[in-house]
Structure formats: C-alpha cells, structure tokens
Design an enzyme around this catalytic site. Structure first.
Site, PDB file in Angstrom:
ATOM      1  N   ASP A  62      -6.800 -10.728  49.150  1.00 58.48           N
ATOM      2  CA  ASP A  62      -7.605  -9.920  48.233  1.00 58.48           C
ATOM      3  C   ASP A  62      -7.938  -8.645  48.991  1.00 58.48           C
ATOM      4  OD1 ASP A  62      -7.526 -12.096  46.598  1.00 58.48           O
ATOM      5  OD2 ASP A  62      -9.666 -12.538  46.650  1.00 58.48           O
ATOM      6  N   ASP A  89      -8.421 -15.965  35.685  1.00 60.84           N
ATOM      7  CA  ASP A  89      -9.679 -16.155  36.424  1.00 60.84           C
ATOM      8  C   ASP A  89     -10.656 -16.953  35.552  1.00 60.84           C
ATOM      9  OD1 ASP A  89      -8.884 -14.461  38.645  1.00 60.84           O
ATOM     10  OD2 ASP A  89      -9.211 -12.761  37.321  1.00 60.84           O
TER      11      ASP A  89
HETATM   12  O1  1PR Z   1      -7.729  -7.756  36.346  1.00 61.50           O
HETATM   13  O2  1PR Z   1      -5.336  -7.140  36.383  1.00 61.50           O
HETATM   14  O3  1PR Z   1      -7.017  -5.708  37.532  1.00 61.50           O
HETATM   15  O4  1PR Z   1      -6.397  -7.939  38.411  1.00 61.50           O
HETATM   16  C1  1PR Z   1      -7.409  -8.126  39.362  1.00 61.50           C
HETATM   17  C2  1PR Z   1      -7.008  -9.259  40.239  1.00 61.50           C
HETATM   18  O5  1PR Z   1      -7.951  -9.344  41.289  1.00 61.50           O
HETATM   19  C3  1PR Z   1      -6.993 -10.580  39.518  1.00 61.50           C
HETATM   20  O6  1PR Z   1      -5.834 -11.276  39.888  1.00 61.50           O
HETATM   21  C4  1PR Z   1      -8.240 -11.310  40.024  1.00 61.50           C
HETATM   22  O7  1PR Z   1      -7.967 -12.680  40.225  1.00 61.50           O
HETATM   23  C5  1PR Z   1      -8.492 -10.645  41.355  1.00 61.50           C
HETATM   24  N1  1PR Z   1      -9.920 -10.489  41.664  1.00 61.50           N
HETATM   25  C6  1PR Z   1     -10.774  -9.639  41.063  1.00 61.50           C
HETATM   26  N2  1PR Z   1     -11.986  -9.757  41.636  1.00 61.50           N
HETATM   27  C7  1PR Z   1     -11.900 -10.686  42.594  1.00 61.50           C
HETATM   28  C8  1PR Z   1     -12.982 -11.119  43.475  1.00 61.50           C
HETATM   29  O8  1PR Z   1     -12.806 -12.032  44.288  1.00 61.50           O
HETATM   30  N3  1PR Z   1     -14.136 -10.500  43.361  1.00 61.50           N
HETATM   31  N4  1PR Z   1     -10.113 -12.080  43.453  1.00 61.50           N
HETATM   32  C9  1PR Z   1     -10.591 -11.143  42.615  1.00 61.50           C
HETATM   33  C10 1PR Z   1      -9.678 -13.201  43.040  1.00 61.50           C
HETATM   34  C11 1PR Z   1      -8.909 -15.141  43.662  1.00 61.50           C
HETATM   35  C12 1PR Z   1      -7.800 -15.686  44.379  1.00 61.50           C
HETATM   36  C13 1PR Z   1      -8.211 -16.173  45.740  1.00 61.50           C
HETATM   37  C14 1PR Z   1      -8.127 -17.656  45.534  1.00 61.50           C
HETATM   38  C15 1PR Z   1      -8.022 -18.441  46.777  1.00 61.50           C
HETATM   39  N5  1PR Z   1      -9.304 -13.890  44.125  1.00 61.50           N
HETATM   40  O9  1PR Z   1      -6.634 -15.048  44.341  1.00 61.50           O
HETATM   41  O10 1PR Z   1      -7.390 -15.596  46.648  1.00 61.50           O
HETATM   42  O11 1PR Z   1      -9.244 -18.062  44.776  1.00 61.50           O
HETATM   43  O12 1PR Z   1      -9.190 -18.356  47.514  1.00 61.50           O
HETATM   44  P1  1PR Z   1      -9.634 -19.524  48.483  1.00 61.50           P
HETATM   45  O13 1PR Z   1      -8.394 -20.158  49.012  1.00 61.50           O
HETATM   46  O14 1PR Z   1     -10.391 -18.815  49.583  1.00 61.50           O
HETATM   47  O15 1PR Z   1     -10.484 -20.422  47.688  1.00 61.50           O
HETATM   48  P2  1PR Z   1      -6.665  -7.098  37.100  1.00 61.50           P
END
Ligand code: 1PR
Length: 524
Positions: free
Chosen positions: A224, A379
């Site tokens: 991320d 999500d």
């Molecule tokens: O909505 O098309 O602009 O895409 C934004 C992207 O960014 C989406 O794929 C969304 O999942 C991601 N995203 C947005 N905000 C966050 C945040 O964390 N604040 N991250 C975010 C999402 C989720 C996973 C993470 C897993 C594994 N991250 O990809 O890497 O949950 O984590 P873990 O193994 O530590 O539990 P758009």
C-alpha cells in the site's frame, strides 16, 4: 541486436527489461522494413486477438511478419504472439490470424476458473535450445483464457495441464512460441530467454515429466503506497485501513526496494495499491508510474497496480479516461490494473438498469487489454443482521457472531479506501464485474486488515462460489498457517498479505516452505 515487435498494447516494458537483463540490446519495430531486416524477432502479444490483428494490419506489419516467419530466422512469440501464428481464434470470429501454423485458437472449456492465471509446469515434447540447462520441472507464469490447437502434432513443443491438457508451446524450425511468459517467470524465464537469444546454445531435451502439471497457489506481496506528511512516497500499512499512528502515516519502507526484496524472497506476484488514488492527480504526475518503471527493471514476476483507475478531471480541469490511466500504467510496467471504488459505482449503475449505459472502464480496459488485465479490488466490511431476510443482500450464516450475538451477516462494499459504505454486497459486486469482463477478484476485508487474525474464510467462500474467475484472498494473514488454512478451506487461487512481510514477522520464503512441506502446490 534483438528486434521487438510492439504494436502498442500492454506491457512490453517487461520484455524489453528482461532482454536487456540478459545482456542484449533491443530495437523496437517502427515500420514493416524493421521486421524484414530483423536478425532475431521477439513478438510479445498482449490483449485481445481481434484488436491485435486489427492493429497489425493497420500498421502494415502483418505481411512483413509473414514474410519474416518464412525466412527461417529466429522468432519468439509470447502469449498472444503464439496465438497470432494460427489461422483464427474463437476470441474474434471472422478475424484472420497470420496462418503460419495450421490450426486455431479455442477458449478453455473446463470446470476450472478461467482465465488460467499463475505458475504451472510444462511437459517437454521435443528437443529445443530454449530448454538447455533446465530440468523440465520448473514452473512458468501463464495468464490466458484461450489456447492453441494445431492441426499437426509435429509442432507441439510443450503441453500443460489445467482442467485439460493443452498445448503451451510450439516449435517449427526456428519459430518458437510459448503461451507462458518467460519475462514474468523469474530467473527460470530469464534463463529460457537467454537460451533463445544466444545462438551458440546446444539443443536439449530434458526428461519428460510423467505426471500432469499442476497450477501452483500464488503468494502475493502487497504494498500500500502513499505520500507521507513529508511528501515522500512510502509503503504504509493500516489497521482496518487506518494507516496513521500517533497522527503520522506509518512508514514501512520504500516501494521499489521492498518490491525487489519480496521478488528475491520468492513472491509470485507484487501488487501496488496507491491508496490515495481517489484524489485527483494530473496523469503525468501519477506517483506510481515511476515506481513501476523502476520496479520492472529488476522484478520479473507480474506486477499489479491499483488506485485511481477511473475517469476523472484533475485540478486544472483536464479530463482523463480510465482507459488512458490504465494505458499509462501498462506502458510503465504493470501487467494488471486493479479497480476499486469505480467498480462499485459501475456495478450500481449496471444494476439500476439505466438504459443508455455507456461502456464502463471495466469493459473498455478488458476489451483492449484482455480480461486477465483487469482485477477488481473489493473493500468489504461485515454488516450483521439478526435474520437472513433483514437485508436485501447475499446474507450468510456465520460462525463468528456479531456484537449482539447476531448469527447472520452480509459484506458491504465500500469506496474511497473504506471511507464510504454503499448499499451493495461483495458477492453481487464480484458477479457483476465478472459479467462486465473482469478477470480476477482481489478480495480484501476491512474487519481483518492488519489484524493478524487470519483470512475471513466465510467471505472468501461466499465470493469464490459465486464467480468463475480467480480470487485472491486478502487481509488478516498473521502466520504461514493462515495461508495453509485459506488454501485448504477455500478454493482461492492465491493469497495476498502485507503487514507480516513488511514487519518481517514471516518472510515470503518461509510461507512458501511451510506450504510446500504441507503438500500445497507452490512455485519453489
Ligand atoms: O478505489 O480504485 O482508487 O483503489 C484504491 C485501492 O487502495 C483499493 O484497492 C483499496 O483496497 C486500497 N486502499 C485504499 N485505502 C486503503 C487503506 O488501507 N487506507 N488499502 C487501502 C487497502 C488492503 C489490502 C492490504 C491487505 C493485506 N489495503 O490490500 O494490503 O488487507 O493486509 P494485511 O496482510 O496486513 O492484513 P481505488
């Protein structure tokens, strides 16, 4: 000097990087004459058969290509570059291929997820220089929904098993073409590529493998990425999507360095999510473009990029189409793009039945680059209900009761990084996106993200059972055992994690070793 045929679709940067990585220089075709004069020609096909043949004809490349192929000089076709050699394809009825090899291209008609995505083995059916120094036990990276069916068995170079036995490589004189991607197959792929490029390598025939080949479960490292308060682009990680600690954005390292580290540890794919992608950057300043360009120089496994893939206008009022954003990412080294928030809005509009619906970004991107290039990042978060009919959504009975002892829940889709919940469930979203042309689902889970509690098995089963495209399980991995659990209790094709890798709690190679010891098929 290697001549590379780039007809303008998809990620050829990786092929160039791979060829340069094994010490050769690349000249890119800009005219039919460049094809005719080539000493060695590499043709990496990406996208869809129909649009590929249309562009080859429009650019007047098709005839020189046929002439070149008859000269007997070396040719390497990759993926669609293999399929182009055939007479026609079910993907584009009525469109003629190059017809150098008699036969056609058929869609997989199997009881397995399609596209066939991931690392699979090959059975070598004839001697070839490209296998010199390889044992024949290696796995290569595949991503395709169609496979070639030659009329004549003599051209078959390799076969692979995936719900059926299909032909994964052909050889006719100096023409070699593979369905798999050497440029995305790590060190083994680079070795094969080097063999092709080096004329002095001797012909080799490794021992055929007696057993059917098996598709490996993939372990994916996710980064991320966002700017921190000092303006540096950093890898961060949230707890249930909150990436700040004492007010500061967590900084877990540099994206390019971490991607390389995970590649070297054996990650089967790398995913970058630009988590502030919902903000409006001018396309030229997209921070991830540079990250991709640098990463693809050293990382030879598939790269997925997500965040901000949608139509938008930047602060200067300049408008961008999602297709243009995706194209820029592919040119910079991405193999797949992942669409998050926009997919939810697209599905809502689709379900509302609006009559004059224009083709969505999912349809547009998959039409040009192929379904396999479009991942939908979901999500979701749990919404508990007391009974199944309390919500007009896909409700499941759960073993993890809610705060008031509720035994049922549905999974609410969110947008803008979990900031906004919508009246749509994850199962419906996945089904609609599959219908519109998505090739894979990246299934996150806000409840589990960053918790180390393990994957949400109930969520993964609910979505996986509802679609026939591959599903990447994500969120919550806290140990190697959690990967074993998700691969044995669900049919997910791959599992993604972030925190445990970034915090160096369990390195990627340890996860894979654990799975291998437990007899889960993985790429070693
Ligand atoms: O909505 O098309 O602009 O895409 C934004 C992207 O960014 C989406 O794929 C969304 O999942 C991601 N995203 C947005 N905000 C966050 C945040 O964390 N604040 N991250 C975010 C999402 C989720 C996973 C993470 C897993 C594994 N991250 O990809 O890497 O949950 O984590 P873990 O193994 O530590 O539990 P758009």
């Amino acid at each position: 000097m290697i001549t590379l045929l780039d007809y303008g679709a998809g990620n050829v940067r990786s092929v160039i990087n791979a060829i340069e990585g094994v010490g050769e220089r690349v000249k890119i075709v800009t005219s039919g004459d460049d094809i005719l004069c080539a000493e060695k020609l590499v043709f990496p096909g990406v996208g869809a058969f129909g649009s590929m043949m249309r562009i080859l004809n429009q650019k007047n490349y098709a005839e020189p290509l046929k002439t070149y192929l008859k000269t007997g000089r070396p040719f390497l076709g990759i993926c669609l570059g293999l399929q182009a050699l055939f007479e026609n394809s079910e993907e584009a009825p009525g469109v003629q291929g190059l017809g150098i090899i008699k036969g056609s291209v058929k869609r997989f008609d199997i009881d397995r997820s399609v596209p066939h995505i991931g690392w699979n083995g090959i059975n070598i059916e004839q001697s070839s220089r490209i296998f010199n120094g390889l044992s024949g036990q290696e796995k290569f990276y595949f991503v395709h929904s169609f496979h070639v069916v030659p009329q004549d068995d003599d051209v078959v170079l390799t076969t692979t098993n995936y719900g059926c036995q299909f032909i994964s490589g052909i050889q006719q004189g100096n023409i070699v073409a593979t369905q798999f991607h050497p440029e995305k197959s790590g060190g083994v792929g680079l070795h094969l590529l080097k063999n092709f490029l080096d004329s002095d390598v001797e012909v080799a025939k490794p021992e055929p493998v007696a057993e059917p080949t098996k598709l490996a479960k993939r372990v994916i490292a996710c980064l991320d990425v966002r700017s921190n308060d000092q303006g540096d682009l950093v890898v961060t990680k949230g707890d249930q999507y909150d990436v700040r600690e004492q007010g500061e954005v967590r900084n877990l390292g540099k994206p390019v360095d971490l991607a390389k580290q995970y590649y070297e540890q054996g990650a089967d794919e790398i995913t970058f999510l630009n988590i502030t992608g919902f903000r409006d950057f001018p396309l030229e300043d997209m921070p991830m473009l540079d990250v991709l360009k640098k990463t693809s120089r050293n990382v030879f496994v598939p790269l997925t990029i997500g965040g901000g893939i949608r139509d938008y206008a930047d602060s200067n009022g300049k408008k961008y189409k999602a297709l243009a954003v995706a194209a820029e990412y592919f040119r910079s080294g991405a193999d797949k793009v992942s669409i998050g928030s926009d997919a939810v809005l697209i599905a809502e509009q689709y379900l509302s039945g609006a009559g004059d619906r224009r083709p969505s970004s999912i349809e547009e991107i998959s039409h040009v680059y192929g379904n396999q290039a479009v991942v939908i990042s979901i999500d979701p978060r749990r919404m508990y209900v007391a009974s199944p009919d309390e919500a007009q959504h896909h409700v499941i009975e759960t073993d993890i009761p809610g705060p008031h002892g509720e035994r049922y829940c549905w999974y609410q889709c969110t947008i803008k990084g979990g900031r906004e919940g919508r009246d749509l469930d994850a199962v419906t979203l996945a089904q609609v996106c599959e219908k519109l042309g998505a090739g894979e689902i990246l299934l996150n889970c806000i409840d589990r993200d960053g918790t180390n509690l393990g994957f949400d098995i109930e969520l993964i089963n609910a979505v996986k059972r509802a679609v026939s495209i591959p599903v990447i399980a994500s969120s919550g991995a806290g140990s190697a055992e959690h990967f074993y659990e998700v691969f044995t209790e669900t049919q997910a094709e791959s599992a993604l994690a972030a925190g445990i890798f970034h915090r160096q709690e369990v390195p990627v190679f340890e996860v894979k070793k654990y799975l291998q010891d437990k007899k889960v098929e993985v790429r070693s």
